[in-house]
Write a protein that holds these residues in place. Structure first.
Motif: not given
Lengths: 351, 351
Positions: A97, A154, A288-289, B173
């Motif tokens: 990322m 991701d 987030a992931i 995201t």
């Protein structure tokens, strides 16, 4: 009970990423089975390569220090190969990322070069690719079968899936006889304790080996199906020898669903120590992931490959702690991140 | 009936690949709607760029001759953009099979650079990506909706899907507000008659304009849903202005299913000529990447974007022949493959 795998005796097997955790275990097992094993590894810092992983087969396994995209270095080797286990790649979700171009170069660009050269040198050869459950993203249903939609969360998942599509396409057009394993969280002897992004089991293991306490993010109720490395190796061996595989992609997860909390408690027990366990809020960078819970549906691999994971988390973790305690007695812990590994010459040599 | 699209008045719109067939039509329409239009195009030979496509808006559209991966050239331009239509890319299926690395560079590596720079300069900006029905591969059911499994049959499809995953991930995201259109075969004014791999409609059109007969491969019974370029442009305009899109990917196909034979006959009629039609066996090079019949399910785009294709193949083809006959009278036919296009300076300038 593992299959006897007699087909590997005398076979020339190539393991890309063979200095890594899974690659190293697979290379050693192939060597035990009587295969003539060549390992190709670029030893990119942070990807988990450790020459020490092959110490127990010193002199028996040929090691080539090269990038899989370096077709000049690999061409002749590929021509002399009977079966390929393709495990090279960057595995860090988080690093992908912050530096997606690096992840693209390692997981996609290099794979396309490698597979094109392989198809040119050894058209129709069996190649077993180490895919990942990560391509499915946050599961829409559990357990996750191979028809689950692909939706990576991701760049690492995006690029691993691109390499998966290369393998699938080249099987479809008949230039390679590819089989893909989509593996869940793997643990066991030789797992990297220091490389970035090896996941929570590696992180817990290191802390416990160092006598530290454990912290679990969130509620600890996310479910996983961790897979002992010997069971994962068994899946590779079966995928490498199955004739006319009915499918091209197989999910492979561990034998039992466990929450993160259960895993942490079991690891504390296996460590024989008295480490404490505390819950902590989820860090934003991980939130987030995060994909929630994951469980693989192994039905296809069981039916078509005859594969089944047999090692309980309890047994697997006990074996893992035993290994690292013995290893620590015999050689120093793996180098810390940033500290360069011993560089091997570019030319093939015996280790 | 097209929507009025008042939201584009005064808006700064960037069209990548804006010298191509679809990009050119879109750029002209945006200019008509009062947008301030910048076109970025690398004019890679064979990708279908033609500066003549923007002739009718000479002086009104800013043209930047640069690769989308050239973040140095584009950084400042991106900072001054309100909406992006991302159409740059290699489109040849066949060439992607003979040179997959080139396809990877143009469709994936450059896109990642572009999107990363865009996210850095204009976080959260709307970007509409020109995807393709090709990512679905040979349909498992008809019509094909957006939940159809992804299974590309050539490297072009693999790399277009990788770029699609970039757009999806960056929407997830929150760094870009991406919308993807998965378009079927597009035809109409300004379609390239000379670039490789433009598909059968381009090939038929050129032959008929040159007074030659048509040959259809196979039985001619494969079904397609060709989409007139004005309808495709309308889908882009709607996707560019929809607020909080409920989905991120939309299929977009033409209004009526037609067999290849029906299309050929209709084109002969529209040409006003008396060309003959013969069937020929499928060439091997095409057989490997043929997908059989395809029909898009437009339900999602109709429901969520308010989009519907309205131009019949008959009307669309008549308009197409009219365009090319007038264009041929005004300026010579597009340059033949291998003959370089007029090179524009690297610096932005008005065309």
């Amino acid at each position: 009970m593992n299959a006897p795998h007699r087909s590997y005796r005398g076979k020339r097997a190539l393991v890309t990423g063979g200095l890594g955790f899974l690659g190293g275990n697979l290379a050693l097992r192939l060597n035990q089975l009587g295969a003539s094993v060549t390992v190709v590894d670029s030893m990119v810092p942070g990807c988990g390569s450790d020459p020490g992983n092959l110490d127990s087969a010193r002199g028996a396994i040929r090691l080539v220090h090269a990038d899989i995209g370096d077709t000049h270095a690999l061409g002749g080797i590929l021509a002399d190969t009977d079966v390929v286990f393709n495990l090279a790649g960057e595995i860090s979700h988080l690093r992908s990322m912050t530096d997606p171009q690096r992840d693209l170069a390692l997981n996609t660009v290099a794979q396309l070069q490698f597979l094109s050269e392989l198809a040119a040198r050894r058209p129709g050869i069996r190649v077993v690719y180490a895919g990942t459950r990560q391509v499915y993203g946050a599961p829409r249903y559990l357990p996750v079968d191979e028809l689950h939609p692909v939706d990576p969360v991701d760049f690492n998942g995006v690029h691993k899936y691109t390499a998966t599509m290369y393998h699938l396409l080249m099987a479809k057009t008949g230039v390679l006889d590819s089989v893909i394993l989509r593996l869940t969280n793997i643990y066991g002897p030789r797992m990297s304790l220091t490389a970035d992004g090896q996941g929570v089991l590696s992180f817990f293991l290191r802390r416990l080996l160092e006598g530290q306490d454990l912290e679990v993010f969130g509620t600890g109720e996310q479910v996983r199906d961790p897979l002992f490395v010997d069971d994962a190796v068994e899946a590779f061996l079966l995928a490498g020898e199955v004739e006319s595989p009915p499918s091209r992609a197989y999910n492979a997860g561990g034998p039992e669903p466990l929450t993160l909390l259960e895993m942490a408690r079991e690891m504390i027990r296996a460590s024989g120590g008295s480490a404490k366990l505390t819950l902590r809020p989820f860090p934003d960078a991980l939130k987030a992931i995060d994909i929630g819970s994951y469980l693989a549906d192994n039905t296809r691999a069981t039916t078509e490959l005859g594969w089944k994971p047999t090692t309980s988390f309890e047994d697997g973790m006990r074996a893992t702690f035993d290994y690292f305690r013995n290893a620590a007695a015999q050689r120093p812990m793996q180098p810390a991140p940033g500290q360069p590994l011993e560089l091997l010459p570019h030319e093939p040599r015996r280790v």
